[in-house]
Design a protein around this motif. Structure first.
Motif, PDB file in Angstrom:
ATOM      1  N   ASP A 230      83.980  39.240  99.314  1.00 25.82           N
ATOM      2  CA  ASP A 230      85.386  38.828  99.486  1.00 25.82           C
ATOM      3  C   ASP A 230      85.926  39.961 100.297  1.00 25.82           C
ATOM      4  OD1 ASP A 230      87.900  38.187  99.559  1.00 25.82           O
ATOM      5  OD2 ASP A 230      87.910  37.553  97.287  1.00 25.82           O
ATOM      6  N   ILE A 231      86.198  39.981 101.435  1.00 26.80           N
ATOM      7  CA  ILE A 231      86.533  40.815 102.326  1.00 26.80           C
ATOM      8  C   ILE A 231      88.014  40.423 102.918  1.00 26.80           C
ATOM      9  CG2 ILE A 231      84.336  41.911 102.800  1.00 26.80           C
ATOM     10  CD1 ILE A 231      84.605  40.984 105.409  1.00 26.80           C
TER      11      ILE A 231
ATOM     12  N   ARG B 206      91.027  36.990 105.829  1.00 27.99           N
ATOM     13  CA  ARG B 206      90.304  37.157 104.543  1.00 27.99           C
ATOM     14  C   ARG B 206      88.975  36.342 104.590  1.00 27.99           C
ATOM     15  NH1 ARG B 206      92.256  35.807  98.217  1.00 27.99           N
ATOM     16  NH2 ARG B 206      90.621  36.949  97.057  1.00 27.99           N
ATOM     17  N   MET B 207      87.784  36.835 104.346  1.00 30.60           N
ATOM     18  CA  MET B 207      86.609  36.206 104.571  1.00 30.60           C
ATOM     19  C   MET B 207      85.671  36.130 103.254  1.00 30.60           C
ATOM     20  SD  MET B 207      85.745  37.667 108.425  1.00 30.60           S
ATOM     21  CE  MET B 207      86.343  39.262 108.143  1.00 30.60           C
ATOM     22  N   GLN B 208      85.202  35.192 102.721  1.00 31.87           N
ATOM     23  CA  GLN B 208      84.352  34.910 101.641  1.00 31.87           C
ATOM     24  C   GLN B 208      83.178  34.105 101.739  1.00 31.87           C
ATOM     25  OE1 GLN B 208      88.138  33.037  99.698  1.00 31.87           O
ATOM     26  NE2 GLN B 208      87.580  34.373  97.993  1.00 31.87           N
TER      27      GLN B 208
ATOM     28  N   GLN C  99      86.181  30.497 103.648  1.00 32.93           N
ATOM     29  CA  GLN C  99      85.223  30.154 102.710  1.00 32.93           C
ATOM     30  C   GLN C  99      83.977  29.429 103.313  1.00 32.93           C
ATOM     31  OE1 GLN C  99      87.319  28.427  99.612  1.00 32.93           O
ATOM     32  NE2 GLN C  99      88.847  30.021  99.599  1.00 32.93           N
ATOM     33  N   ALA C 100      82.762  30.183 103.403  1.00 33.35           N
ATOM     34  CA  ALA C 100      81.695  29.836 103.792  1.00 33.35           C
ATOM     35  C   ALA C 100      80.540  29.850 103.172  1.00 33.35           C
ATOM     36  CB  ALA C 100      81.347  30.038 105.460  1.00 33.35           C
ATOM     37  N   GLY C 101      79.552  29.391 103.220  1.00 30.63           N
ATOM     38  CA  GLY C 101      78.254  29.490 102.478  1.00 30.63           C
ATOM     39  C   GLY C 101      77.288  30.620 102.874  1.00 30.63           C
ATOM     40  N   ASN C 102      77.571  31.273 104.202  1.00 25.71           N
ATOM     41  CA  ASN C 102      76.917  32.517 104.356  1.00 25.71           C
ATOM     42  C   ASN C 102      77.673  33.325 105.436  1.00 25.71           C
ATOM     43  OD1 ASN C 102      76.003  31.517 107.033  1.00 25.71           O
ATOM     44  ND2 ASN C 102      75.211  29.845 105.965  1.00 25.71           N
TER      45      ASN C 102
END
Length: 786
Positions: A301-302, A290-292, A59-62
């Motif tokens: 959200d992938i 999972r990357m958000q 979970q990151a900002g960009n």
């Protein structure tokens, strides 16, 4: 004796201290899982969560910080795998492991992939380069944050080399080498076959199967009968005995994918299933993530699998579109024949001589002196090592050598809104050309080819070496999205691919033939999709695990009805053989003896039939497996026709050939397994997931390798597993309903044997059990702060 006790005590203490030091070094090389870390390359905090199996959530900002975080984790969990991938493609393994890797390095240097990777990086779009640079920064930060080198480097007494942008491209080139491994040998072999047999026999031998076909457009081919003319001498008499008569009519390095539209998906949902088939190794090929992140377009959200060494989601779902790959097995390379001058330094084009470009490749060797290799290149590609006629040379024209064949445009799949948008994006994506299977949240499905597709001009047969010197035959750029074959919203709401011929007519002419799979696997999938009206994720997952031996049943009946006669069985004591063929050949089960007997009989019969042809090819440095030919198709036709004039000269009759195939294959199995009862398919077909260093360190193999067992499945059925080659992941997902999906990988997330995630998914993968597509509840949290 006191002094002896002191000496032994001192030695024991020294050994203990060394063991403790090694243990501490190994522990220090484990990835941190909890707490906070200062990572200078981050622009904002990112949280890394892992569930009980190590499934990663970022979970990151960009998006760029997501790439940095992914690179950080890839490096800490899989850096040695990444290093081998870049070195394999670049031909730089000898610098790590010594001169034992020189033959492979020399073969790889033909492609000059390190140079091509640097060119490809320069050609990337700005957004692709930014993503790549962020990932590289994360990789080097992750590697630097480990308390000790990854354990493989301790064993090799080497220091890991920092990651650079070109290394990511090299990792992707490694997939080209895996998925398009023929690299022109197939065309050269086809040329030799064409020149060795009459035209009617060439067409008969190389035809697509009419018995096993399942094209998406329902196009069909008709069988070509055995030619009326006498069998060519090249097929009757073995002038050169073949040391490797191995057959290849299954393109296992390929995969399955299939989809159902809303009309056939549970609760009106479109669902896509994908299992990619590769050599199974430790660690496995894929890493689940999972990357958000958030950007101006909203929240993203992938989830799915990534390839360590690269920053992209390879297959998975973005919540609106889900996608999977199988190898297209179409024709992405041509062989061009050059006419050389007497000195071999120039070639003729349009009536003029042009010089071959000379490149000297320097190969570093650990513990030895560097080796230099000269690579000659024409305007169409490098000169191949395969033999050509005097005064001639073969060169390889391959999509992988062009800048169009390599980029990071797959990143656009992360934000695709529907199947129409995803199909448009596929044309410009630089990956080894794949069957792209799509489903979207609106309930629609589609298929197309993702990857650069050359626009061929001219009438030359693209399956054989061609003469391009007059300019009439050539590649004229690459196809646009509008020109690429596609199937969108099929009428019956079902799609499937399995490395066989997908389409016919003009679309097939565009794709060409890269040595398609026979088609039995695809037909078995198609028939199951059409056998019922509604599927949920569990039902599609069950198709992935289907190991019924439908393909072998006609060979089983051949044995029972014609070969294993009472007289033959009595004369050779084959009662137990016949009993097993009768009762246990219905599926590729681990405990099945009959399945292995029928399979081995078939292989031996076809090897005997094509041994003269295999010897002819081997005399020219080629193999029967290099041909774009499925031996099953002409072989079965010849056996059914049973004409006396088509029996290979080594046999007096067809019954003799078939009976000898029974006796020879049985003898080989008994010698290998000890008895007929012990010759089960599981004993023949173990998992074999080994670490690259375990062969050199057999005492550590139990620690380095994954648990092995006899496996269900084989080549010509949906559940592919063939002696260490098989399903590198199993995924089933409906976009927008990821919580119902399935995702399993062999092995685990980490490449470190001491990691709790080293074997995380393995037991479930072995057992064919589903695991959730999305990560479970987080058990570890690590925050990366700038």
């Amino acid at each position: 004796m006191t002094w002896l006790k002191r000496i032994f005590g001192g030695l024991a203490l020294l050994v203990l201290l060394l063991a403790l030091g090694l243990w501490l070094a190994l522990r220090a090389s484990l990835a941190p899982l909890d707490g906070e870390r200062r990572v200078a390359v981050m622009t904002a905090p990112a949280e890394l969560q892992r569930d009980a199996r190590g499934y990663l959530s970022i979970q990151a900002g960009n998006r760029l910080d997501v790439a940095r975080a992914l690179g950080f984790v890839h490096a800490q969990e899989r850096f040695f795998q990444m290093d081998l991938m870049r070195r394999n493609a670049a031909g730089e393994l000898s610098a790590l492991v010594g001169d034992k890797a020189l033959p492979l390095d020399k073969a790889r240097r033909l492609h000059r992939f390190r140079h091509r990777a640097e060119v490809a990086v320069e050609a990337l779009r700005p957004e692709e380069r930014a993503l790549l640079q962020a990932y590289v920064e994360g990789v080097n930060a992750g590697l630097g944050a480990l308390g000790s080198r990854p354990p493989e480097y301790l064993l090799l007494r080497q220091t890991p080399r920092p990651w650079v942008a070109a290394d990511t491209v090299l990792a992707a080139y490694g997939m080209y080498l895996d998925l398009q491994s023929a690299q022109g040998r197939d065309d050269v072999a086809m040329g030799l076959l064409h020149d060795s047999v009459p035209a009617d026999w060439y067409a008969f031998l190389t035809q697509h199967s009419a018995d096993w076909q399942a094209a998406l457009d329902d196009s069909r081919v008709s069988a070509l009968p055995v030619p009326a003319s006498t069998m060519p001498e090249a097929m009757r008499t073995a002038r050169t005995a073949c040391s490797d008569c191995g057959l290849r009519d299954a393109r296992d390095i390929g995969s399955n994918n299939f989809a159902v539209a809303a009309a056939h998906g549970a609760q009106g949902r479109a669902i896509v299933a994908n299992d990619m088939h590769l050599d199974l190794r430790v660690p496995g090929t894929w890493f689940k993530a999972r990357m958000q992140w958030q950007d101006a377009a909203g929240r993203h959200d992938i989830a799915g699998v990534t390839l360590p060494g690269t920053p992209l989601l390879v297959v998975g779902s973005n919540g609106r579109v889900a996608w999977g790959f199988t190898n297209s097995t179409a024709n992405w390379a041509d062989v061009v024949t050059l006419s050389l001058n007497a000195a071999g330094t120039h070639y003729r084009v349009a009536g003029q001589e042009r010089p071959l470009q000379r490149h000297v490749e320097r190969i570093e060797v650990a513990g030895g002196e560097p080796v230099e290799l000269v690579v000659l290149e024409s305007e169409w590609g490098p000169v191949m090592p395969q033999k050509a006629a005097p005064g001639r040379a073969h060169v390889l024209r391959w999509v992988a050598h062009d800048v169009e064949g390599m980029n990071l445009r797959l990143m656009a799949m992360e934000t695709a809104a529907n199947v129409d948008e995803a199909v448009r994006l596929a044309a410009g994506t630089g990956v080894p050309a794949q069957n792209l299977m799509l489903a979207d949240a609106g309930g629609r499905i589609a298929w197309t080819i993702i990857g650069a597709m050359p626009r061929r001009v001219g009438d030359d047969d693209a399956d054989r070496p061609q003469d391009w010197s007059d300019g009439r035959s050539r590649w004229q750029g690459y196809l646009s999205a509008a020109e690429q074959p596609k199937v969108v919203d099929p009428a019956d709401g079902r799609l499937w691919t399995a490395n066989a011929r997908m389409v016919g007519g003009d679309a097939l002419k565009i794709l060409g033939n890269g040595g398609y799979d026979l088609g039995a696997r695809g037909q078995q999938i198609r028939d199951q999709l059409r056998a019922r009206d509604s599927f949920d994720e569990a039902a599609l997952h069950a198709i992935q695990l289907d190991h019924r031996a439908l393909f072998l049943q006609r060979w089983r009946q051949l044995l029972l009805d014609q070969v294993l006669t009472p007289e033959f069985v009595a004369a050779h004591g084959l009662a137990d053989y016949r009993a097993e063929v009768d009762k246990s050949a219905d599926a590729a089960r681990p405990d099945a003896v009959g399945y292995l007997l029928v399979r081995s009989f078939r292989q031996q019969a076809l090897k005997s039939l094509f041994a003269p042809l295999a010897g002819l090819l081997e005399a020219q440095g080629l193999k029967l497996a290099d041909l774009k030919m499925a031996p099953e198709t002409p072989g079965w036709a010849l056996i059914q026709a049973a004409r006396p004039d088509t029996v290979p000269a080594a046999f007096k009759s067809w019954p003799e050939l078939l009976q000898r195939a029974v006796l020879d294959s049985r003898q080989e199995l008994v010698a290998k397994h000890g008895s007929l009862a012990a010759a089960t398919w599981g004993a023949e077909n173990p998992t074999k997931m080994r670490h690259p260093l375990s062969a050199a360190l057999p005492l550590l193999s139990g620690w380095l390798d994954q648990a092995s067992q006899g496996m269900a499945g084989d080549s010509h059925m949906p559940r592919v597993h063939n002696q260490g080659h098989g399903q590198s992941e199993r995924m089933v997902v409906s976009p927008g309903h990821e919580e119902r999906g399935i995702l399993v990988i062999p092995g685990g997330q980490s490449g470190h044997p001491l990691s709790p995630f080293f074997r995380g998914d393995h037991a479930a993968w072995l057992a064919g059990e589903p695991l959730p597509f999305l990560p479970g509840a987080p058990e570890h949290r690590l925050v990366l702060r700038p």
